[in-house]
Design an enzyme around this catalytic site. Structure first.
Site, PDB file in Angstrom:
ATOM      1  N   PHE A  10       0.810  -1.262   0.094  1.00 51.03           N
ATOM      2  CA  PHE A  10       0.063   0.085   0.042  1.00 51.03           C
ATOM      3  C   PHE A  10       0.903   1.259   0.028  1.00 51.03           C
ATOM      4  CE2 PHE A  10      -3.124   2.920   2.186  1.00 51.03           C
ATOM      5  CZ  PHE A  10      -3.892   3.113   1.087  1.00 51.03           C
ATOM      6  N   GLY A  11       0.900   2.057  -1.147  1.00 50.97           N
ATOM      7  CA  GLY A  11       1.399   3.344  -1.132  1.00 50.97           C
ATOM      8  C   GLY A  11       0.360   4.611  -0.768  1.00 50.97           C
ATOM      9  N   TYR A  12       0.786   5.312   0.148  1.00 57.38           N
ATOM     10  CA  TYR A  12      -0.134   6.504   0.568  1.00 57.38           C
ATOM     11  C   TYR A  12       0.866   7.567   0.843  1.00 57.38           C
ATOM     12  CZ  TYR A  12       1.997   5.163   5.162  1.00 57.38           C
ATOM     13  OH  TYR A  12       3.075   4.905   6.165  1.00 57.38           O
ATOM     14  N   GLY A  13       2.203   7.565   0.592  1.00 55.55           N
ATOM     15  CA  GLY A  13       3.224   8.575   0.812  1.00 55.55           C
ATOM     16  C   GLY A  13       4.194   8.693  -0.207  1.00 55.55           C
ATOM     17  N   SER A  14       5.384   8.508  -0.025  1.00 50.64           N
ATOM     18  CA  SER A  14       6.304   8.546  -1.049  1.00 50.64           C
ATOM     19  C   SER A  14       6.303   7.176  -1.760  1.00 50.64           C
ATOM     20  CB  SER A  14       7.922   8.539  -0.417  1.00 50.64           C
ATOM     21  OG  SER A  14       8.068   7.381   0.335  1.00 50.64           O
ATOM     22  N   GLU A  89      11.856   1.342   5.109  1.00 55.56           N
ATOM     23  CA  GLU A  89      10.804   1.867   6.069  1.00 55.56           C
ATOM     24  C   GLU A  89      11.011   1.364   7.358  1.00 55.56           C
ATOM     25  OE1 GLU A  89       8.306   3.619   4.670  1.00 55.56           O
ATOM     26  OE2 GLU A  89       9.010   3.361   2.459  1.00 55.56           O
TER      27      GLU A  89
END
Length: 181
Positions: A10-14, A89
Site C-alpha cells: 500500500f502506497g500512501y506517501g512516497s 521503511e
C-alpha cells in the site's frame, strides 16, 4: 474476490511516486480505519536528529478512510521487494510492518503489506499544521529536502483525484515560508 497470494504493497506517501520497484499492477485502493498524517519525525530520509523533518504515516482513526495505491510486486522479485522496503521503511523502527485489507476500485480486496506508525515510538508526533509547515520548510535529510517530499506526494494525490485539505494547506504554507513569508 480476494487475492491472497500476490505481494501487494500500500502506497500512501512516497511509495506513490517512488516505490523502489516496478509494480506489475497499480490500482487505486482504499484502507479503512486509518488516515494519512505528518505524524512521524524524520531523522534520516527528510531531516536529521538536529533538525527533524516530517513524513507521512498511517495513524489509526476509527471511521477514517485513506486512499492510495495498491502496488503488486512481480512474484520473481517478492523477497527483494520485501527486503528493500524493510531497509527503507524500518530504518528507525517508527513504522510497524502490518498487513491490511485494501478495497481496490475494481472490486477486489487484497491483503497488502502496509507500514503504519507506532504511536508509542519517540518519532511519533501530533503537531498543528503551522508547526508541520515550519518543520517541512526547513528540513533536509539523506533523501533530500522535506518540502520536495510534501510537493511530490500532494501532486500525485491530486493526479489521482484525491483531495486532502491538510496537504493542500501545507503545500501553500510551505511555499510561502520558502519564499520568505
Amino acid at each position: 474476490m480476494t487475492d491472497q497470494t500476490a505481494l501487494w504493497v500500500f502506497g500512501y506517501g512516497s511509495l506513490l511516486w517512488n516505490p523502489g520497484f516496478t509494480p506489475e499492477e497499480v490500482v487505486v485502493a482504499r484502507l479503512d480505519g486509518w488516515h494519512r498524517s505528518f505524524c512521524m519525525s524524520s531523522i534520516h530520509h527528510r531531516g536529521t536528529p538536529e533538525m527533524p523533518g516530517l513524513v507521512l504515516a498511517l495513524d489509526r482513526a476509527p471511521g477514517a478512510v485513506c486512499t492510495g495505491l495498491a502496488l503488486r510486486a512481480p512474484e520473481a522479485e517478492r523477497e527483494m521487494v520485501i527486503a528493500m522496503l524493510r531497509e527503507r521503511e524500518l530504518v528507525s523502527s517508527a513504522y510497524l510492518e502490518t498487513h491490511q485489507p485494501l478495497a481496490l476500485t475494481d472490486g477486489r480486496v487484497v491483503d497488502a503489506l502496509t507500514y503504519v506508525i507506532d504511536p508509542g515510538h519517540a518519532q511519533y508526533v501530533a503537531l498543528d499544521l503551522e508547526t508541520q509547515a515550519r518543520r517541512i520548510a526547513g528540513a533536509v535529510g539523506g533523501r533530500g529536502p522535506n518540502d520536495e517530499y510534501l510537493f511530490n506526494t500532494a501532486a500525485h494525490l491530486t493526479e489521482m483525484g484525491v483531495h486532502d485539505p491538510d496537504l493542500d494547506w501545507l503545500v501553500e504554507r510551505v511555499k510561502t515560508l520558502r519564499s520568505g513569508g
